[in-house]
Write a protein that holds these residues in place. Sequence first.
Motif, PDB file in Angstrom:
ATOM      1  N   ALA A  80       0.850  -1.233  -0.081  1.00  0.00           N
ATOM      2  CA  ALA A  80      -0.039  -0.026   0.002  1.00  0.00           C
ATOM      3  C   ALA A  80       0.850   1.208  -0.007  1.00  0.00           C
ATOM      4  CB  ALA A  80      -0.800   0.075   1.177  1.00  0.00           C
ATOM      5  N   VAL A  81       2.249   1.169   0.579  1.00  0.00           N
ATOM      6  CA  VAL A  81       2.972   2.244   0.634  1.00  0.00           C
ATOM      7  C   VAL A  81       3.742   2.437  -0.546  1.00  0.00           C
ATOM      8  CG1 VAL A  81       4.896   3.248   2.045  1.00  0.00           C
ATOM      9  CG2 VAL A  81       3.409   1.808   2.968  1.00  0.00           C
ATOM     10  N   VAL A  82       3.947   1.362  -1.257  1.00  0.00           N
ATOM     11  CA  VAL A  82       5.006   1.736  -2.362  1.00  0.00           C
ATOM     12  C   VAL A  82       4.184   1.844  -3.775  1.00  0.00           C
ATOM     13  CG1 VAL A  82       6.896   0.434  -1.305  1.00  0.00           C
ATOM     14  CG2 VAL A  82       5.331  -0.833  -2.844  1.00  0.00           C
ATOM     15  N   LYS A  83       2.910   1.555  -3.798  1.00  0.00           N
ATOM     16  CA  LYS A  83       2.381   1.427  -4.902  1.00  0.00           C
ATOM     17  C   LYS A  83       2.288   2.824  -5.810  1.00  0.00           C
ATOM     18  CE  LYS A  83      -2.126  -0.396  -6.145  1.00  0.00           C
ATOM     19  NZ  LYS A  83      -2.821  -1.621  -6.015  1.00  0.00           N
ATOM     20  N   ASN A  84       2.670   2.738  -7.020  1.00  0.00           N
ATOM     21  CA  ASN A  84       2.778   3.891  -7.742  1.00  0.00           C
ATOM     22  C   ASN A  84       3.860   4.945  -7.331  1.00  0.00           C
ATOM     23  OD1 ASN A  84       0.340   3.458  -9.224  1.00  0.00           O
ATOM     24  ND2 ASN A  84      -0.871   4.061  -7.694  1.00  0.00           N
ATOM     25  N   THR A  85       4.966   4.227  -6.665  1.00  0.00           N
ATOM     26  CA  THR A  85       6.301   4.947  -6.463  1.00  0.00           C
ATOM     27  C   THR A  85       7.357   4.093  -7.048  1.00  0.00           C
ATOM     28  OG1 THR A  85       6.865   3.638  -4.445  1.00  0.00           O
ATOM     29  CG2 THR A  85       5.306   5.120  -4.122  1.00  0.00           C
ATOM     30  N   PRO A  86       8.487   4.620  -7.218  1.00  0.00           N
ATOM     31  CA  PRO A  86       9.563   3.772  -7.811  1.00  0.00           C
ATOM     32  C   PRO A  86      10.194   2.690  -7.048  1.00  0.00           C
ATOM     33  CG  PRO A  86      10.104   6.377  -7.761  1.00  0.00           C
ATOM     34  CD  PRO A  86       9.065   6.043  -6.629  1.00  0.00           C
ATOM     35  N   LEU A  87       9.564   2.750  -5.468  1.00  0.00           N
ATOM     36  CA  LEU A  87      10.241   1.699  -4.984  1.00  0.00           C
ATOM     37  C   LEU A  87       9.424   0.318  -5.343  1.00  0.00           C
ATOM     38  CD1 LEU A  87      12.212   0.833  -2.445  1.00  0.00           C
ATOM     39  CD2 LEU A  87      10.358   1.459  -0.914  1.00  0.00           C
ATOM     40  N   ALA A  88      10.194  -0.674  -5.677  1.00  0.00           N
ATOM     41  CA  ALA A  88       9.570  -2.153  -5.960  1.00  0.00           C
ATOM     42  C   ALA A  88       9.429  -2.899  -4.650  1.00  0.00           C
ATOM     43  CB  ALA A  88      10.193  -2.775  -7.115  1.00  0.00           C
ATOM     44  N   LEU A  89       8.768  -3.997  -4.680  1.00  0.00           N
ATOM     45  CA  LEU A  89       8.547  -4.991  -3.762  1.00  0.00           C
ATOM     46  C   LEU A  89       8.879  -6.272  -3.903  1.00  0.00           C
ATOM     47  CD1 LEU A  89       7.525  -4.792  -0.868  1.00  0.00           C
ATOM     48  CD2 LEU A  89       5.067  -5.294  -1.688  1.00  0.00           C
ATOM     49  N   GLY A  90       9.650  -6.979  -2.745  1.00  0.00           N
ATOM     50  CA  GLY A  90       9.955  -8.373  -3.057  1.00  0.00           C
ATOM     51  C   GLY A  90       9.628  -9.052  -1.912  1.00  0.00           C
ATOM     52  N   GLY A  91       9.619 -10.612  -2.185  1.00  0.00           N
ATOM     53  CA  GLY A  91       9.510 -11.445  -1.198  1.00  0.00           C
ATOM     54  C   GLY A  91      10.942 -11.889  -0.925  1.00  0.00           C
ATOM     55  N   GLN A  92      11.166 -12.593   0.297  1.00  0.00           N
ATOM     56  CA  GLN A  92      12.342 -12.983   0.916  1.00  0.00           C
ATOM     57  C   GLN A  92      12.489 -14.364   0.344  1.00  0.00           C
ATOM     58  OE1 GLN A  92      13.043 -12.133   4.972  1.00  0.00           O
ATOM     59  NE2 GLN A  92      12.455  -9.936   4.611  1.00  0.00           N
ATOM     60  N   ASN A  93      11.568 -15.228   0.099  1.00  0.00           N
ATOM     61  CA  ASN A  93      11.528 -16.658  -0.261  1.00  0.00           C
ATOM     62  C   ASN A  93      10.219 -16.824  -1.064  1.00  0.00           C
ATOM     63  OD1 ASN A  93      12.570 -19.211  -0.358  1.00  0.00           O
ATOM     64  ND2 ASN A  93      11.412 -19.790   1.671  1.00  0.00           N
ATOM     65  N   VAL A  94      10.196 -18.079  -1.854  1.00  0.00           N
ATOM     66  CA  VAL A  94       8.922 -18.304  -2.526  1.00  0.00           C
ATOM     67  C   VAL A  94       8.950 -19.956  -2.572  1.00  0.00           C
ATOM     68  CG1 VAL A  94      10.192 -18.270  -4.448  1.00  0.00           C
ATOM     69  CG2 VAL A  94       7.685 -18.110  -4.635  1.00  0.00           C
ATOM     70  N   ALA A  95       7.789 -20.604  -2.526  1.00  0.00           N
ATOM     71  CA  ALA A  95       7.690 -22.003  -2.434  1.00  0.00           C
ATOM     72  C   ALA A  95       8.254 -22.507  -3.699  1.00  0.00           C
ATOM     73  CB  ALA A  95       6.171 -22.184  -2.188  1.00  0.00           C
ATOM     74  N   ASP A  96       8.613 -23.873  -3.344  1.00  0.00           N
ATOM     75  CA  ASP A  96       8.921 -24.507  -4.551  1.00  0.00           C
ATOM     76  C   ASP A  96       8.005 -25.301  -5.167  1.00  0.00           C
ATOM     77  OD1 ASP A  96       8.630 -26.112  -2.056  1.00  0.00           O
ATOM     78  OD2 ASP A  96      10.586 -27.206  -2.472  1.00  0.00           O
TER      79      ASP A  96
END
Length: 248
Positions: free
Chosen positions: A51-67
């Motif tokens: 909600a904070v980064v939406k429409n800003t230059p800051l992109a979001l990532g997860g720290q892991n993802v399931a296999d």
Amino acid sequence: MRQSIVMGNWKMNGSRSEGIELANAIIAGLNDGDKGIAVCVPSVYLSDIEAVVKNTPLALGGQNVADHESGAYTGEISAFMLKECGCTYALVGHSERRTYYGDTNESVAARFCQAQKEGIIPVLCIGETLEERESDTTFAVIDEQLNAVIHMAGIDALANSVIAYEPVWAIGTGKTASDEQAQEVHKYIRQQIAAKSQAIADNVQIVYGGSVKPGNAKAIFAMPDIDGGLIGGASLDATSFLAIYKAI
Ligand code: PGA
């Protein structure tokens, strides 16, 4: 010219309100046209930070993802779930996952594939331990970690990924690989990829991680095969993280 990227890895730190405050403070230091900056945040706070980064230059990532794609995998977070929470990136194979939670080269490759299936850019973390460096097996370890992914995902998949070289002995220790040590491994990684596809090698972003701070970022990022950084500790402070980003 490759686009550089600086990614923060908040790991298991902070509270919801601290995360929101940190994301807001980072954004306040960015300009409209900025790109190549992201934060990988604790998964339970993804929606809040989204909600904070939406429409800003800051992109979001997860720290892991399931296999796996979905199903009875208690505690895991699927690529689809990350996508729904607004993630562009997901770390795969961070050394803390490999060391403490048993992520293997094969499961990391599977995580890489799952991320890409959902259009999430995997950030493949590879790197040797101190013991491996001292026994001169750094390149062999890098080969194994990289080849497991190439074997499962195919060389073309690397076009849509980021590779993070993180010597385990430099993570959170205050010890950084020297600029030359880091460059040597980055160059090696790029050469290994070039042996299979020159075009992909020329374009893939290879970032360095391990005790990057505002004071050493500029010299590290100046190396020809280093396209930015994955920042742990220093990404928890907006001023430090922005200073590292501006060092690009
Ligand atoms: P550090 O962590 O910057 O605190 O060394 C880097 C990382 O683990 O990604």
